[in-house]
Design a protein around this motif. Structure first.
Motif, short mmCIF file in Angstrom:
data_model
loop_
_atom_site.label_atom_id
_atom_site.label_comp_id
_atom_site.label_asym_id
_atom_site.label_seq_id
_atom_site.Cartn_x
_atom_site.Cartn_y
_atom_site.Cartn_z
N GLN A 169 0.73 -1.30 0.04
CA GLN A 169 -0.07 0.04 0.05
C GLN A 169 0.84 1.34 0.06
O GLN A 169 0.51 2.15 -0.62
N ASP A 170 2.00 1.21 0.79
CA ASP A 170 2.79 2.33 0.74
C ASP A 170 3.39 2.62 -0.49
O ASP A 170 3.42 3.59 -1.24
N ALA A 171 4.08 1.47 -1.29
CA ALA A 171 4.43 1.63 -2.64
C ALA A 171 3.43 2.23 -3.66
O ALA A 171 3.83 3.13 -4.44
N ALA A 172 2.35 1.78 -3.58
CA ALA A 172 1.12 2.16 -4.26
C ALA A 172 0.69 3.79 -4.00
O ALA A 172 0.87 4.46 -5.37
N PHE A 173 0.82 4.14 -3.05
CA PHE A 173 0.60 5.58 -2.64
C PHE A 173 1.71 6.43 -2.96
O PHE A 173 1.63 7.59 -3.69
N GLU A 174 3.01 6.07 -2.85
CA GLU A 174 4.22 6.83 -3.23
C GLU A 174 4.29 7.02 -4.75
O GLU A 174 4.41 8.09 -5.07
N ALA A 175 4.00 5.90 -5.45
CA ALA A 175 4.10 5.92 -6.76
C ALA A 175 3.07 7.08 -7.29
O ALA A 175 3.34 7.84 -8.32
N ALA A 176 1.75 7.00 -6.93
CA ALA A 176 0.62 7.86 -7.46
C ALA A 176 0.89 9.29 -6.97
O ALA A 176 0.65 10.25 -7.70
N ALA A 177 1.54 9.29 -5.67
CA ALA A 177 1.72 10.80 -5.32
C ALA A 177 2.93 11.51 -5.83
O ALA A 177 2.64 12.64 -6.29
N VAL A 178 3.90 10.88 -6.25
CA VAL A 178 5.08 11.33 -7.00
C VAL A 178 4.60 11.76 -8.29
O VAL A 178 4.93 12.77 -9.01
N ALA A 179 3.72 10.82 -8.93
CA ALA A 179 3.24 11.05 -10.33
C ALA A 179 2.18 12.43 -10.38
O ALA A 179 2.39 13.27 -11.34
N ASP A 180 1.67 12.54 -9.19
CA ASP A 180 0.84 13.71 -9.16
C ASP A 180 1.50 14.90 -9.02
O ASP A 180 1.15 16.11 -9.32
N LEU A 181 2.83 14.76 -8.12
CA LEU A 181 3.57 16.22 -7.90
C LEU A 181 4.34 16.44 -9.33
O LEU A 181 4.44 17.64 -9.54
N ARG A 182 4.67 15.47 -10.00
CA ARG A 182 5.17 15.76 -11.37
C ARG A 182 4.27 16.25 -12.34
O ARG A 182 4.58 17.20 -13.04
N ALA A 183 2.72 16.09 -12.09
CA ALA A 183 1.87 16.59 -12.89
C ALA A 183 1.65 18.19 -12.59
O ALA A 183 1.53 19.07 -13.14
N ALA A 184 1.90 18.46 -11.21
CA ALA A 184 1.88 19.63 -10.60
C ALA A 184 3.00 20.49 -11.20
O ALA A 184 2.84 21.72 -11.71
#
Length: 281
Positions: A169-184
């Motif tokens: 779950q941590d790995a999934a959250f981290e991947a999604a969060a970093v991708a979101d920050l790159r979009a920002a």
């Protein structure tokens, strides 16, 4: 302009696109996944030679019209389109500074949703506001330094949290969060606090830096989290992220299935209130 990352992203985006999704015939057996370079060049109205040089990091500064044509040909999302403009050295025509102002409408929503935990974040995952039930659930997210109020900084630097998760779950959250920050970063290329946050996270967290170098771009929308409250115990809640159009603020609403044990736990938390809430530092 970042030629190396532009080249990498173009190759990755081309490889993931199937002929069917691009409206092209399959064309028999393919030795590699995705579209052929010739197919993307034809869809974008570019020469194969120029696209080859772009994908190898050898081309000059592509014009905004070329960038737009590539975005259409590669079927990019809004976030990916903004990221492509930034890599090519252009400002996204739709880009605005990161909004950190709590609008009156969002404040009214916070006031009305008193029986539901609600957290408001900006595009950098910085805490903007929280209602009292969110504070009772997670602790006071508006206290401490500015960095301590940033959810990604807290997560990747190991600051205290009531959220519990498995390694997967941590790995999934981290991947999604970093991708979101790159979009920002693609949407707000000139936002200095955002650039500084990314640089500092890459410096302190090898996990963040590794994920950042994967170049994924996406928009984080929802998740499911288990929160260990010191008095109520474990609560598994849906976390739905609603973006406030026109501002970029994210409203995170925590909810439980009606009638479930988690719902009863939230009801108990409403009774307890914030008497046990404290800064998570």
């Amino acid at each position: 302009m970042d030629r190396r990352e532009l080249a990498r992203c173009l190759r990755v985006w081309r490889d993931r696109l199937t002929p069917q999704s691009a409206g092209l015939p399959a064309g028999g057996v393919r030795r590699a996944p995705g579209l052929r370079r010739e197919e993307v060049a034809r869809l974008a109205g570019l020469s194969v030679d120029y696209l080859t040089r772009l994908e190898q990091g050898r081309a000059g500064h592509p014009s905004a019209s070329v960038v737009e044509a590539l975005a259409r040909a590669l079927r990019l999302s809004d976030e990916e389109n903004a990221h492509l403009f930034r890599l090519a050295g252009h400002a996204d025509p739709r880009a605005r500074p990161v909004t950190r102002h709590l609008t009156p409408g969002v404040q009214r929503m916070l006031d009305r949703l008193a029986d539901t935990p609600v957290l408001v974040l900006d595009a950098t995952w910085q805490t903007v506001a929280a209602n009292s039930l969110l504070t009772a659930l997670l602790g006071d997210m508006t206290e401490g330094t500015a960095r301590e109020q940033n959810l990604l900084w807290r997560h990747f630097t190991g600051l205290p949290s009531r959220v519990v998760a498995t390694a997967e779950q941590d790995a999934a959250f981290e991947a999604a969060a970093v991708a979101d920050l790159r979009a920002a970063a693609g949407r707000f290329p000139d936002d200095e606090p955002l650039r500084t946050l990314i640089s500092d996270l890459r410096g302190v967290s090898p996990r963040f830096d590794r994920l950042w170098q994967e170049h994924a771009v996406a928009h984080h929308t929802s998740s499911r989290k288990t929160i260990m409250h010191p008095q109520v115990g474990a609560l598994t809640l849906d976390c739905d992220v609603l973006t406030v159009e026109g501002s970029g603020l994210r409203t995170v609403i925590y909810s439980a299935v009606p009638g479930s044990s988690d719902d009863h736990g939230l009801a108990l938390l409403r009774t307890i209130g914030t008497q046990f809430a404290s800064p998570l530092t």
